[in-house]
Design a protein around this motif. Structure first.
Motif, PDB file in Angstrom:
ATOM      1  N   LYS A  31       0.844  -1.190   0.000  1.00 38.19           N
ATOM      2  CA  LYS A  31       0.000   0.000   0.000  1.00 38.19           C
ATOM      3  C   LYS A  31       0.882   1.243   0.000  1.00 38.19           C
ATOM      4  CE  LYS A  31      -3.654   1.601   3.080  1.00 38.19           C
ATOM      5  NZ  LYS A  31      -4.315   1.378   4.357  1.00 38.19           N
ATOM      6  N   SER A  32       0.501   2.244  -0.783  1.00 39.84           N
ATOM      7  CA  SER A  32       1.241   3.514  -0.808  1.00 39.84           C
ATOM      8  C   SER A  32       0.246   4.670  -0.724  1.00 39.84           C
ATOM      9  CB  SER A  32       2.052   3.612  -2.115  1.00 39.84           C
ATOM     10  OG  SER A  32       2.533   4.918  -2.301  1.00 39.84           O
ATOM     11  N   THR A  33       0.432   5.514   0.281  1.00 36.47           N
ATOM     12  CA  THR A  33      -0.456   6.665   0.465  1.00 36.47           C
ATOM     13  C   THR A  33       0.386   7.933   0.389  1.00 36.47           C
ATOM     14  OG1 THR A  33      -1.642   5.297   2.027  1.00 36.47           O
ATOM     15  CG2 THR A  33      -2.250   7.620   1.973  1.00 36.47           C
ATOM     16  N   ILE A  34       0.007   8.822  -0.502  1.00 40.72           N
ATOM     17  CA  ILE A  34       0.810  10.042  -0.696  1.00 40.72           C
ATOM     18  C   ILE A  34       0.025  11.267  -0.256  1.00 40.72           C
ATOM     19  CG2 ILE A  34       2.011  11.481  -2.386  1.00 40.72           C
ATOM     20  CD1 ILE A  34       3.006   9.115  -3.684  1.00 40.72           C
ATOM     21  N   THR A  35       0.676  12.103   0.547  1.00 34.05           N
ATOM     22  CA  THR A  35       0.066  13.379   0.943  1.00 34.05           C
ATOM     23  C   THR A  35       1.055  14.507   0.637  1.00 34.05           C
ATOM     24  OG1 THR A  35       0.878  12.955   3.167  1.00 34.05           O
ATOM     25  CG2 THR A  35      -1.439  12.478   2.781  1.00 34.05           C
ATOM     26  N   GLU A  71      12.408   9.635 -10.316  1.00 37.11           N
ATOM     27  CA  GLU A  71      13.174  10.252 -11.417  1.00 37.11           C
ATOM     28  C   GLU A  71      12.472  10.045 -12.755  1.00 37.11           C
ATOM     29  OE1 GLU A  71      17.601   9.791  -9.381  1.00 37.11           O
ATOM     30  OE2 GLU A  71      17.051   8.456 -11.049  1.00 37.11           O
ATOM     31  N   ILE A  72      12.013   8.814 -12.985  1.00 35.66           N
ATOM     32  CA  ILE A  72      11.353   8.522 -14.274  1.00 35.66           C
ATOM     33  C   ILE A  72      10.093   9.379 -14.408  1.00 35.66           C
ATOM     34  CG2 ILE A  72      10.165   6.762 -15.650  1.00 35.66           C
ATOM     35  CD1 ILE A  72      12.011   4.662 -14.365  1.00 35.66           C
ATOM     36  N   ILE A  73       9.324   9.445 -13.335  1.00 35.40           N
ATOM     37  CA  ILE A  73       8.061  10.204 -13.412  1.00 35.40           C
ATOM     38  C   ILE A  73       8.345  11.692 -13.593  1.00 35.40           C
ATOM     39  CG2 ILE A  73       5.983  10.842 -12.120  1.00 35.40           C
ATOM     40  CD1 ILE A  73       5.839   7.972 -11.159  1.00 35.40           C
ATOM     41  N   ASN A  74       9.349  12.203 -12.890  1.00 36.53           N
ATOM     42  CA  ASN A  74       9.751  13.610 -13.075  1.00 36.53           C
ATOM     43  C   ASN A  74      10.077  13.893 -14.534  1.00 36.53           C
ATOM     44  OD1 ASN A  74       9.625  15.022 -10.655  1.00 36.53           O
ATOM     45  ND2 ASN A  74      11.514  14.098  -9.898  1.00 36.53           N
ATOM     46  N   GLU A  75      10.786  12.951 -15.129  1.00 34.37           N
ATOM     47  CA  GLU A  75      11.258  13.157 -16.508  1.00 34.37           C
ATOM     48  C   GLU A  75      10.108  13.037 -17.519  1.00 34.37           C
ATOM     49  OE1 GLU A  75      15.047  11.110 -17.023  1.00 34.37           O
ATOM     50  OE2 GLU A  75      14.331  10.709 -19.079  1.00 34.37           O
ATOM     51  N   ALA A  85       5.232  10.039   1.327  1.00 33.56           N
ATOM     52  CA  ALA A  85       4.630   8.771   0.884  1.00 33.56           C
ATOM     53  C   ALA A  85       4.785   7.746   1.995  1.00 33.56           C
ATOM     54  CB  ALA A  85       5.321   8.285  -0.374  1.00 33.56           C
ATOM     55  N   GLU A  86       3.672   7.169   2.396  1.00 33.02           N
ATOM     56  CA  GLU A  86       3.751   6.120   3.426  1.00 33.02           C
ATOM     57  C   GLU A  86       3.555   4.763   2.763  1.00 33.02           C
ATOM     58  OE1 GLU A  86       1.659   6.648   7.226  1.00 33.02           O
ATOM     59  OE2 GLU A  86       0.924   4.606   6.922  1.00 33.02           O
ATOM     60  N   THR A 108       4.297   3.706  -7.676  1.00 36.19           N
ATOM     61  CA  THR A 108       4.211   4.360  -8.994  1.00 36.19           C
ATOM     62  C   THR A 108       2.792   4.866  -9.254  1.00 36.19           C
ATOM     63  OG1 THR A 108       5.908   2.854  -9.839  1.00 36.19           O
ATOM     64  CG2 THR A 108       4.591   4.008 -11.476  1.00 36.19           C
ATOM     65  N   ALA A 109       1.811   3.992  -9.023  1.00 32.32           N
ATOM     66  CA  ALA A 109       0.426   4.384  -9.302  1.00 32.32           C
ATOM     67  C   ALA A 109       0.002   5.546  -8.407  1.00 32.32           C
ATOM     68  CB  ALA A 109      -0.501   3.185  -9.105  1.00 32.32           C
ATOM     69  N   SER A 110       0.433   5.517  -7.148  1.00 36.25           N
ATOM     70  CA  SER A 110       0.008   6.598  -6.246  1.00 36.25           C
ATOM     71  C   SER A 110       0.684   7.914  -6.627  1.00 36.25           C
ATOM     72  CB  SER A 110       0.264   6.226  -4.780  1.00 36.25           C
ATOM     73  OG  SER A 110       1.635   6.082  -4.558  1.00 36.25           O
ATOM     74  N   LEU A 111       1.922   7.848  -7.115  1.00 32.67           N
ATOM     75  CA  LEU A 111       2.599   9.079  -7.569  1.00 32.67           C
ATOM     76  C   LEU A 111       1.901   9.669  -8.791  1.00 32.67           C
ATOM     77  CD1 LEU A 111       6.497   8.833  -7.553  1.00 32.67           C
ATOM     78  CD2 LEU A 111       5.020  10.407  -6.358  1.00 32.67           C
ATOM     79  N   LEU A 112       1.532   8.804  -9.724  1.00 32.38           N
ATOM     80  CA  LEU A 112       0.852   9.295 -10.936  1.00 32.38           C
ATOM     81  C   LEU A 112      -0.509   9.893 -10.571  1.00 32.38           C
ATOM     82  CD1 LEU A 112       1.879   6.447 -13.394  1.00 32.38           C
ATOM     83  CD2 LEU A 112       2.648   8.818 -13.452  1.00 32.38           C
ATOM     84  N   GLU A 113      -1.187   9.280  -9.616  1.00 32.40           N
ATOM     85  CA  GLU A 113      -2.460   9.843  -9.132  1.00 32.40           C
ATOM     86  C   GLU A 113      -2.218  11.200  -8.480  1.00 32.40           C
ATOM     87  OE1 GLU A 113      -5.764   8.817  -9.019  1.00 32.40           O
ATOM     88  OE2 GLU A 113      -5.184   7.336 -10.528  1.00 32.40           O
ATOM     89  N   TYR A 114      -1.163  11.285  -7.690  1.00 31.73           N
ATOM     90  CA  TYR A 114      -0.825  12.522  -6.966  1.00 31.73           C
ATOM     91  C   TYR A 114      -0.553  13.657  -7.974  1.00 31.73           C
ATOM     92  CZ  TYR A 114       1.944  15.556  -3.836  1.00 31.73           C
ATOM     93  OH  TYR A 114       2.428  16.620  -3.105  1.00 31.73           O
TER      94      TYR A 114
END
Ligand code: MEV
Length: 327
Positions: A31-35, A71-75, A85-86, A108-114
């Protein structure tokens, strides 16, 4: 977001050299939760109680895959604003159940959602695969794929097919943890090294593994579960031949078979981790009882996950799963 763990029913290791494998996502989740964060990209690995600054150049080895994902998502998608991110997981670690891939997929999915960008499941799997390469060296890509899509996945050389099989309710896949952790990258390297030293011996073993996968799908579709179990045991024999079983795995396997399982095999890299058995549901309790009496304390009845990564449900990580530990 949450992403499921997996078991490989047929074809681990052989899949690294382009043979097919059949895997199943199971109801155990990372599970990954991003705030929103203040000024950094902070990872909090709850199970380790570790806080990591992903912007630092000097982060521990095990967290480098997450830096890579950022890094990949930033790029590719534009710069990600500061976050916290927890991460947490109830997938056994280093046990053949794809915990590292599931964590990479969930993150990855939670970052893209964020970020709020549009993406496809395939993007998540592709980015998580880059993280898996840092974790495992030469992964086939099956773990991140199964965790991304869920269900039964046929995987061959990067191509995937979702196999629409309904799991027959009167049978159960039981998993017993040897309690021996191992490093997937290392075991994969040893197997590839054996292949290079004995190519003429190994090639027919790999060819046979391929036939097993194709035949297993036909049998599963036809509901011929006893024979599916038999193929699992044959597949295990090939895994012994390539050098990835050990004493604990064999002890567990024989106990499962003696108590009525149709078939049993190691799953994932081997040399420890989980052993899976396919059994009619009325034998499950006696299998678990026997293994617990032999000292194997972590036993699971696995249930298929058909969703892949998805928003976390409110009811928590353990829904649909039973883990038994003695008092
Ligand atoms: C690991 O879950 C499965 C292996 O076949 C390695 C891989 O496919 O990357 C052992």
């Amino acid at each position: 977001m949450q992403a499921p763990g997996k078991i490989i029913l047929f074809g681990e290791h052989f899949v690294v050299k382009g043979k097919p494998a059949l895997a199943l996502a199971v109801k155990l989740y990372a599970k990954s939760t991003i705030t929103v964060g203040d000024d950094k990209h902070i990872l909090y690995a709850k199970d380790m109680d570790a806080v990591v600054d992903l912007d630092s150049d000097n982060i521990p080895e095990k967290y480098k895959p997450f830096k890579k994902i950022l890094e990949i998502i930033n790029e590719e998608y534009g710069s990600v604003k500061p976050f916290k991110a927890e991460l947490s997981s109830n997938i056994p670690v280093a046990a053949g159940m794809g915990s590292s891939a599931a964590t990479a997929v969930a993150f990855t999915a939670s970052l893209l959602e964020y970020l709020g960008v549009e993406y496809e499941r395939g993007d998540v799997s592709r980015i998580a695969f880059e993280a898996e390469k840092i974790t495992h060296g030469r992964p086939s890509g099956i773990d991140n794929t199964v965790s991304t899509y869920g269900g039964f996945i046929y995987y061959k050389g990067g191509a995937i097919e979702r196999i629409g099989i309904e799991w027959p309710g009167e049978y159960v896949i039981v998993a017993i943890d040897t309690g021996i952790p191992r490093n997937t990258g290392e075991v994969v390297r040893d197997v590839l090294d054996r292949y290079d030293r004995f190519p003429d011996v190994m090639k027919p073993i790999y060819d046979s593994a391929e036939v097993i996968v194709e035949e297993a799908i036909t049998l599963l579709r036809g509901g011929r579960i006893r024979e599916v179990g038999e193929l699992m045991s044959i597949n295990h024999g090939l895994l012994v031949a390539i050098g990835v079983s050990n004493k604990a795995i064999e002890e567990i396997r024989y106990a499962m078979l003696e108590e009525g399982a149709y078939g049993a095999k190691l799953t994932g890299a081997g040399r420890g981790g989980i052993v899976i058995g396919l059994t009619p549901s009325n034998y499950v309790d006696r299998i678990i009882y026997k293994l617990m009496n032999m000292g194997y304390r972590r036993t699971m009845k696995l249930e298929p996950d058909n969703n892949g990564f998805a928003p976390c449900p409110n009811r928590g990580l353990n829904s649909g799963l039973s883990i038994k530990t003695p008092p």
